[in-house]
Structures are given as C-alpha cells and as structure tokens.
Enzyme design. Structure first.
Site, PDB file in Angstrom:
ATOM      1  N   LYS A  93    -112.152 -30.645 -22.491  1.00 46.12           N
ATOM      2  CA  LYS A  93    -110.814 -30.941 -23.015  1.00 46.12           C
ATOM      3  C   LYS A  93    -109.993 -31.898 -22.140  1.00 46.12           C
ATOM      4  CE  LYS A  93    -109.252 -27.273 -25.811  1.00 46.12           C
ATOM      5  NZ  LYS A  93    -108.630 -25.948 -25.965  1.00 46.12           N
TER       6      LYS A  93
ATOM      7  N   ASP B  83    -103.299 -27.150 -29.946  1.00 45.10           N
ATOM      8  CA  ASP B  83    -103.201 -25.766 -29.455  1.00 45.10           C
ATOM      9  C   ASP B  83    -101.747 -25.283 -29.366  1.00 45.10           C
ATOM     10  OD1 ASP B  83    -105.931 -25.326 -29.195  1.00 45.10           O
ATOM     11  OD2 ASP B  83    -105.992 -26.082 -27.137  1.00 45.10           O
TER      12      ASP B  83
ATOM     13  N   GLY C  42    -100.792 -17.157 -16.271  1.00 47.92           N
ATOM     14  CA  GLY C  42    -101.806 -18.210 -16.231  1.00 47.92           C
ATOM     15  C   GLY C  42    -101.151 -19.583 -16.180  1.00 47.92           C
TER      16      GLY C  42
ATOM     17  N   GLY D  51    -105.043 -24.981 -18.561  1.00 49.24           N
ATOM     18  CA  GLY D  51    -104.847 -25.834 -19.733  1.00 49.24           C
ATOM     19  C   GLY D  51    -104.246 -25.076 -20.912  1.00 49.24           C
TER      20      GLY D  51
ATOM     21  N   THR E 156    -102.554 -18.546  -8.420  1.00 47.55           N
ATOM     22  CA  THR E 156    -102.301 -19.700  -7.552  1.00 47.55           C
ATOM     23  C   THR E 156    -100.931 -20.266  -7.924  1.00 47.55           C
ATOM     24  OG1 THR E 156    -104.665 -20.124  -7.817  1.00 47.55           O
ATOM     25  CG2 THR E 156    -103.365 -21.814  -6.675  1.00 47.55           C
TER      26      THR E 156
ATOM     27  N   LYS F   5     -99.931 -23.989  -8.855  1.00 48.33           N
ATOM     28  CA  LYS F   5    -100.181 -24.567 -10.176  1.00 48.33           C
ATOM     29  C   LYS F   5     -98.979 -24.392 -11.110  1.00 48.33           C
ATOM     30  CE  LYS F   5    -104.574 -24.021 -11.795  1.00 48.33           C
ATOM     31  NZ  LYS F   5    -105.877 -23.321 -11.855  1.00 48.33           N
TER      32      LYS F   5
END
Ligand code: ATR
Length: 281
Positions: free
Chosen positions: A73, A109, A133, A136, A159, A162
């Site tokens: 993707k 999406d 999360g 992507g 993390t 991010k």
C-alpha cells in the site's frame, strides 16, 4: 448468475502478498454481475520484488483498476502517475484507476471507515475518540475523523514517536491539529477512557486470540462505542459485547472501501446491499 467472458470483458483485480484470503474478488464480482457490467475481478499474487513490474503490467495489459493490499500500500505510490489528496496525508493507497495508461492512486479506507461508523453512530463530529495504533490503517481512520470535524482524538501507540509524526504530517489538514490529536502512551490508555465516547483499535493486536490485551478491557463502560478494524470478534469486541456496548468489527469498513473503489472505477453507484450480502455469507 452466469458469467460471460468475451473479447470486451474488462479486467480488474487486487495486488497483494498473500492475496489468497482476500474477500474483495467475491464481493466486487457480485457488484459487476449485479449491474451487468462485462468485467472480471481477479486476485493477483504480487511479490514485493515484482511490484514495480506488476504496476507496469496494469498499463501493459490495460487492466482497468486494481485494489492494493498488504504489503504494497505504501510502496505502490512510487510507481503511479498521480495520487489523490487523501493519499498524500495517509501515505498509502488501496485503489488504482487506469485511464489510458495514466494511473491515479486513491485511498478509500478513510471513506470506508466513516461510512461503517455511520451505521452505528449518527453524529460523529461531536464525539471524543480513542484511536489505538499509528500505522497506515490508523492514518486512514484519523484522516476520516478529522474530515468529519472531530475535535478530540487521543492517539495511543506503543511507539509514541509515530503519533507525533502523524500530527506533524496532518498539520496542513487542520491548523488546530495539535489541539485535536493528543498522543498517549499505550500504558496510559486507562486514564483516558473516561474522557472518550468511542474506542477504535487499528493495530493487529487481537488477530491472534492469544495476543496480550492492549489495556484492561474490563475498564470499558457500557456507554463506550467500540470498534476493531480486524474482521472478527476479537477479545476487545467480546468484552464490549459483554458490557452491553455498541460495537463493530472491520467488515463494514471493508465493504464501504470496496464500494467506493467500485464507484471510482465505474462511475456507477455500488450495489452495497448485494456486496454486503455476499460478504456476510
Ligand atoms: P497497518 O498498515 O495495518 O496499520 P502498520 O503500519 O504495520 O500496519 O501498523 C501496525 C500498528 O499496530 C502500529 O501502531 C503498531 O505499533 P508500533 O507503531 O509501536 O509498532 C501496532 N502494533 C502491532 N503489534 C503491536 C503490539 N503487540 N502491541 C502494541 N501495538 C502493536
């Protein structure tokens, strides 16, 4: 219904690795057949080292459109002619349309997630969200929520860096983005549960029943709406159901992202009910 293939049959498909488990060939084919469009939709197993050539193959073989799935993707963006606005923010595409060899990449999406959410939540903009999360899938969910005008999103990730990167990357999308998206360490999720209406898992945690929970799911309250974009009733969703919450798995998002891709390719309204029916079988 009988499928007729002749010299005018148009070819669509999905590139993935693996692609065997994809549900898209089933429900996209149902949509083409329902509208009597002379087209087929095929699964293409494309290894990462073959992606560039496979994308050239879309042009070379006059394939009309493809969906792109894991693990291509992000990488696929290097090989197309143009990317749509949402792809620039999300950094990933799941749909390519071929017009005479000119390839444009889209990400349906975000649309898919929001349309799915509308099935259980009439008013989105005034709710407070916890998104878990920062990959992507999370970017697509966040893009959709920001576009809906949501004012508060706690973004939890293992993390944390991010989460900060997403805020940076979304700074041109909304000038108040730093007030809207609040990064939260995974360990602090429970502190923020009282402040949110909707809990969304975008990580792969829960795919395997033995996965360690993201937080203590017993802290979920009946008033929470709980969504997991995984296509099954995960431990998170089981607990939400047990608590009497409204909950949703990843199937509505899958359905509506596919419906939007169909509309981009064909210019026709997707037969969503037909697609849903076959997806649920
Ligand atoms: P996708 O495109 O499906 O979003 P991804 O970009 O690889 O996939 O992102 C996976 C997400 O799941 C990330 O947020 C990841 O957390 P990190 O950024 O810390 O890697 C999260 N994730 C995966 N496994 C996890 C685990 N065991 N515990 C917590 N988070 C996890």
């Amino acid at each position: 219904m009988k499928l007729f293939i002749n010299g005018k049959t148009e070819v669509y498909g999905i590139f993935g690795y693996p692609v065997k488990h994809s549900k898209s060939p089933v429900f996209q084919t149902a949509a083409f057949q329902h509208l009597k469009i002379n087209a087929v939709y095929l699964p293409f197993t494309v290894k990462p080292e073959d992606l560039e050539r496979a994308v050239y193959g879309i042009r070379a073989l006059s394939i009309k459109g493809v969906n792109i799935t894991v693990p291509h993707k992000e990488e696929v963006l290097k090989y197309v002619n143009e990317v749509s606005e949402e792809v620039k923010y999300i950094g990933a595409a799941n749909t390519i349309k071929n017009v005479d060899g000119y390839l444009k990449a889209y990400n349906t999406d975000a649309y898919g997630f929001i349309e799915g959410l509308r099935e259980i939540l009439a008013q989105i903009h005034n709710k407070r969200f916890l998104v878990i999360g920062a990959g992507g899938a999370s970017r697509a969910v966040l893009y959709g929520l920001i576009k809906e005008g949501v004012q508060k999103i706690y973004l939890a990730n293992r993390t944390l860096k991010k989460a900060h990167e997403i805020i940076q990357d979304f700074s041109n999308l909304n000038r108040f983005i730093k007030d809207i998206i609040v990064p939260v360490p995974l360990n602090d999720i429970e502190t923020f549960l009282k402040d949110v209406d909707v809990i969304i898992n975008t990580t792969s945690v829960g795919l395997n029943d033995k996965d360690k929970p993201l937080f203590d799911y017993d802290k979920i309250e009946k008033r929470h709406i709980v969504i997991d974009i995984i296509y099954k009733k995960t431990a998170l969703l089981k607990k939400a159901e047990e608590k009497g919450c409204l909950w949703q798995d990843g199937l509505p998002m899958l359905l509506y992202q596919g419906a939007k891709a169909f509309e981009i390719w064909t210019g026709k309204k997707a037969p969503v009910d037909i697609m849903r029916e076959i997806l649920l079988k």
